[in-house]
Motif scaffolding. Structure first.
Motif, PDB file in Angstrom:
ATOM      1  N   ALA A   1       0.824  -1.210   0.000  1.00  0.00           N
ATOM      2  CA  ALA A   1       0.000   0.000   0.000  1.00  0.00           C
ATOM      3  C   ALA A   1       0.865   1.270   0.000  1.00  0.00           C
ATOM      4  CB  ALA A   1      -0.985  -0.029   1.169  1.00  0.00           C
ATOM      5  N   GLY A   2       0.471   2.263   0.780  1.00  0.00           N
ATOM      6  CA  GLY A   2       1.179   3.533   0.821  1.00  0.00           C
ATOM      7  C   GLY A   2       0.634   4.521  -0.194  1.00  0.00           C
ATOM      8  N   VAL A   3       0.538   5.794   0.206  1.00  0.00           N
ATOM      9  CA  VAL A   3       0.033   6.847  -0.673  1.00  0.00           C
ATOM     10  C   VAL A   3       0.940   8.067  -0.588  1.00  0.00           C
ATOM     11  CG1 VAL A   3      -2.387   6.118  -0.541  1.00  0.00           C
ATOM     12  CG2 VAL A   3      -1.496   7.749   1.141  1.00  0.00           C
ATOM     13  N   GLY A   4       0.794   8.953  -1.547  1.00  0.00           N
ATOM     14  CA  GLY A   4       1.587  10.179  -1.542  1.00  0.00           C
ATOM     15  C   GLY A   4       0.973  11.245  -2.409  1.00  0.00           C
ATOM     16  N   ILE A   5       1.449  12.463  -2.231  1.00  0.00           N
ATOM     17  CA  ILE A   5       1.099  13.581  -3.105  1.00  0.00           C
ATOM     18  C   ILE A   5       2.382  14.314  -3.456  1.00  0.00           C
ATOM     19  CG2 ILE A   5      -0.212  15.706  -3.410  1.00  0.00           C
ATOM     20  CD1 ILE A   5      -2.172  14.740  -1.290  1.00  0.00           C
ATOM     21  N   TYR A   6       2.638  14.437  -4.747  1.00  0.00           N
ATOM     22  CA  TYR A   6       3.725  15.275  -5.243  1.00  0.00           C
ATOM     23  C   TYR A   6       3.125  16.627  -5.615  1.00  0.00           C
ATOM     24  CZ  TYR A   6       6.723  11.132  -5.618  1.00  0.00           C
ATOM     25  OH  TYR A   6       7.472  10.012  -5.349  1.00  0.00           O
ATOM     26  N   SER A   7       3.703  17.697  -5.074  1.00  0.00           N
ATOM     27  CA  SER A   7       3.086  19.015  -5.219  1.00  0.00           C
ATOM     28  C   SER A   7       4.080  20.066  -5.703  1.00  0.00           C
ATOM     29  CB  SER A   7       2.494  19.460  -3.879  1.00  0.00           C
ATOM     30  OG  SER A   7       1.961  20.769  -3.976  1.00  0.00           O
ATOM     31  N   ARG A   8       3.589  20.935  -6.585  1.00  0.00           N
ATOM     32  CA  ARG A   8       4.369  22.092  -7.025  1.00  0.00           C
ATOM     33  C   ARG A   8       4.275  23.226  -6.013  1.00  0.00           C
ATOM     34  NH1 ARG A   8       6.316  22.160 -11.797  1.00  0.00           N
ATOM     35  NH2 ARG A   8       4.757  20.672 -12.580  1.00  0.00           N
ATOM     36  N   HIS A   9       3.289  23.137  -5.130  1.00  0.00           N
ATOM     37  CA  HIS A   9       3.017  24.194  -4.158  1.00  0.00           C
ATOM     38  C   HIS A   9       3.290  23.662  -2.746  1.00  0.00           C
ATOM     39  CE1 HIS A   9       0.954  26.331  -7.431  1.00  0.00           C
ATOM     40  NE2 HIS A   9       0.389  25.160  -7.710  1.00  0.00           N
ATOM     41  N   GLU A  10       3.822  24.507  -1.901  1.00  0.00           N
ATOM     42  CA  GLU A  10       4.104  24.095  -0.528  1.00  0.00           C
ATOM     43  C   GLU A  10       2.832  24.162   0.309  1.00  0.00           C
ATOM     44  OE1 GLU A  10       7.060  25.165   3.243  1.00  0.00           O
ATOM     45  OE2 GLU A  10       7.254  26.223   1.331  1.00  0.00           O
ATOM     46  N   PRO A  11       2.455  23.078   0.958  1.00  0.00           N
ATOM     47  CA  PRO A  11       1.233  23.104   1.780  1.00  0.00           C
ATOM     48  C   PRO A  11       1.459  23.855   3.086  1.00  0.00           C
ATOM     49  CG  PRO A  11       2.311  20.984   2.001  1.00  0.00           C
ATOM     50  CD  PRO A  11       3.091  21.743   0.964  1.00  0.00           C
ATOM     51  N   SER A  12       0.368  24.308   3.659  1.00  0.00           N
ATOM     52  CA  SER A  12       0.440  24.932   4.980  1.00  0.00           C
ATOM     53  C   SER A  12       0.441  23.890   6.087  1.00  0.00           C
ATOM     54  CB  SER A  12      -0.733  25.897   5.181  1.00  0.00           C
ATOM     55  OG  SER A  12      -1.968  25.240   4.956  1.00  0.00           O
ATOM     56  N   ASP A  13      -0.042  22.677   5.777  1.00  0.00           N
ATOM     57  CA  ASP A  13      -0.072  21.597   6.766  1.00  0.00           C
ATOM     58  C   ASP A  13      -0.205  20.267   6.021  1.00  0.00           C
ATOM     59  OD1 ASP A  13      -0.027  20.383   9.223  1.00  0.00           O
ATOM     60  OD2 ASP A  13      -2.092  20.885   9.762  1.00  0.00           O
ATOM     61  N   VAL A  14       0.236  19.198   6.685  1.00  0.00           N
ATOM     62  CA  VAL A  14       0.137  17.845   6.145  1.00  0.00           C
ATOM     63  C   VAL A  14      -0.535  16.964   7.190  1.00  0.00           C
ATOM     64  CG1 VAL A  14       1.384  15.850   5.231  1.00  0.00           C
ATOM     65  CG2 VAL A  14       2.253  18.175   4.805  1.00  0.00           C
ATOM     66  N   VAL A  15      -1.589  16.264   6.794  1.00  0.00           N
ATOM     67  CA  VAL A  15      -2.323  15.371   7.692  1.00  0.00           C
ATOM     68  C   VAL A  15      -2.146  13.944   7.180  1.00  0.00           C
ATOM     69  CG1 VAL A  15      -4.570  14.754   8.654  1.00  0.00           C
ATOM     70  CG2 VAL A  15      -4.009  17.161   8.219  1.00  0.00           C
ATOM     71  N   VAL A  16      -1.692  13.071   8.056  1.00  0.00           N
ATOM     72  CA  VAL A  16      -1.446  11.675   7.688  1.00  0.00           C
ATOM     73  C   VAL A  16      -2.411  10.780   8.445  1.00  0.00           C
ATOM     74  CG1 VAL A  16       0.223   9.796   7.794  1.00  0.00           C
ATOM     75  CG2 VAL A  16       0.972  12.074   7.105  1.00  0.00           C
ATOM     76  N   GLY A  17      -3.203   9.992   7.721  1.00  0.00           N
ATOM     77  CA  GLY A  17      -4.119   9.045   8.353  1.00  0.00           C
ATOM     78  C   GLY A  17      -5.456   9.655   8.706  1.00  0.00           C
ATOM     79  N   ILE A  18      -6.408   8.774   9.046  1.00  0.00           N
ATOM     80  CA  ILE A  18      -7.763   9.210   9.409  1.00  0.00           C
ATOM     81  C   ILE A  18      -8.054   8.973  10.896  1.00  0.00           C
ATOM     82  CG2 ILE A  18      -8.664   8.880   7.088  1.00  0.00           C
ATOM     83  CD1 ILE A  18      -9.909   6.231   8.016  1.00  0.00           C
ATOM     84  N   GLY A  19      -7.030   8.574  11.641  1.00  0.00           N
ATOM     85  CA  GLY A  19      -7.213   8.365  13.072  1.00  0.00           C
ATOM     86  C   GLY A  19      -7.768   7.003  13.435  1.00  0.00           C
ATOM     87  N   VAL A  20      -7.680   6.042  12.510  1.00  0.00           N
ATOM     88  CA  VAL A  20      -8.137   4.679  12.745  1.00  0.00           C
ATOM     89  C   VAL A  20      -6.935   3.764  12.559  1.00  0.00           C
ATOM     90  CG1 VAL A  20      -9.728   2.847  12.053  1.00  0.00           C
ATOM     91  CG2 VAL A  20     -10.434   5.256  11.885  1.00  0.00           C
ATOM     92  N   PRO A  21      -6.360   3.221  13.646  1.00  0.00           N
ATOM     93  CA  PRO A  21      -5.104   2.478  13.543  1.00  0.00           C
ATOM     94  C   PRO A  21      -5.124   1.350  12.525  1.00  0.00           C
ATOM     95  CG  PRO A  21      -5.572   2.954  15.837  1.00  0.00           C
ATOM     96  CD  PRO A  21      -6.779   3.397  15.055  1.00  0.00           C
TER      97      PRO A  21
END
Length: 263
Positions: free
Chosen positions: A67-87
């Motif tokens: 599995a594993g996911v990602g986002i490649y971005s040309r723009h710098e984000p203000s924040d990064v959130v990883v996961g939905i809070g369900v282990p």
């Protein structure tokens, strides 16, 4: 224009070996949302942390090569959130969200990889549990900010979304419960299937995944299981959608949508 691509890479190393980086350089998306990295942080460092001039942000699975996911971005984000809070699902590396917030606007871009239930009943039940958890999460997201959710949903919503729909009525990815879940998600007006907004009637040309078995690719025996789901204002800004089948980077094809919008 804001150009966004989503692609299940079926292994980032494999996709790059098949020409993904050159494809990104040529097509120049602002955001590339990827799923099924099949890699860990150590595998990415110095090799796949950037791609075609885009900087990558990732959520890796605990299990190696999975599995594993990602986002490649040309723009710098203000924040990064990883996961939905369900282990159970966060350990599988299924969700990453980049936030682009200003005093005037709050916007999120998500890359998500829904479980597949095709390997058996146990994984199908896990998929149903994921659907139960992700639905309220997406509802909260849409209630708080503009959003664009990109990814491999592993659900073909309607009969137009796969070649052999009659033969798949009892198969994972086209089960009545899964399709009803998608209908509910889209019926509330908070999320819009952007490709279908632009192309409400297309069938064979809408497929984004083909089995490696038999001659599915050659015969176009495919499924539309990769989506860009947007909140209404952003969906209304969509101008053009393309599914690029010219170069086979994976068992999925890149879905690219252009929006008359900015981050």
């Amino acid at each position: 224009m804001l150009t966004v691509t989503t692609l299940n890479v079926n292994g980032i190393r494999s996709a790059v070996n098949k020409g993904l980086e050159a494809w990104v350089e040529r097509t120049a998306p602002d955001l590339l949302c990827v799923q099924e990295l099949k890699a860990q942080a150590g595998d990415m460092d110095g090799r796949f942390t950037t791609l075609g001039g885009l900087r990558g942000y990732f959520h890796f699975a605990v299990k190696k090569g999975y599995a594993g996911v990602g986002i490649y971005s040309r723009h710098e984000p203000s924040d990064v959130v990883v996961g939905i809070g369900v282990p159970e699902f966060d350990d599988e590396g299924r969700y990453i969200e980049l936030r682009f917030d200003t005093p005037a606007r709050r916007c999120s871009v998500v890359s998500v990889y829904f479980p597949s239930g095709s390997s058996g009943a146990e994984r199908q039940q896990a998929k149903f549990r994921f659907l139960d958890q992700i639905a309220p999460h997406l509802a909260r997201l849409a209630g708080a900010r503009e959003g664009l959710v990109c990814g491999d949903v592993n659900i073909a919503h309607t009969e137009k979304d796969l070649k052999n729909w009659r033969g798949n009525l009892k198969n994972s990815g086209f089960l009545p419960e899964e399709r009803a879940w998608m209908t509910r998600l889209l019926a509330g007006g908070t999320w819009v299937d952007v490709y279908r907004r632009l192309h409400p009637d297309t069938e064979g040309e809408s497929y984004t995944w083909w089995s490696n078995r038999g001659q599915a690719w050659a015969k176009n025996v495919g499924w539309r299981i990769d989506y860009q789901l947007a909140t209404p204002a952003l969906a209304a800004a969509a101008r053009r959608a393309t599914i690029d089948k010219a170069q086979r980077l994976s068992d999925h094809a890149p879905l690219t949508i252009e929006y008359a919008a900015s981050l």
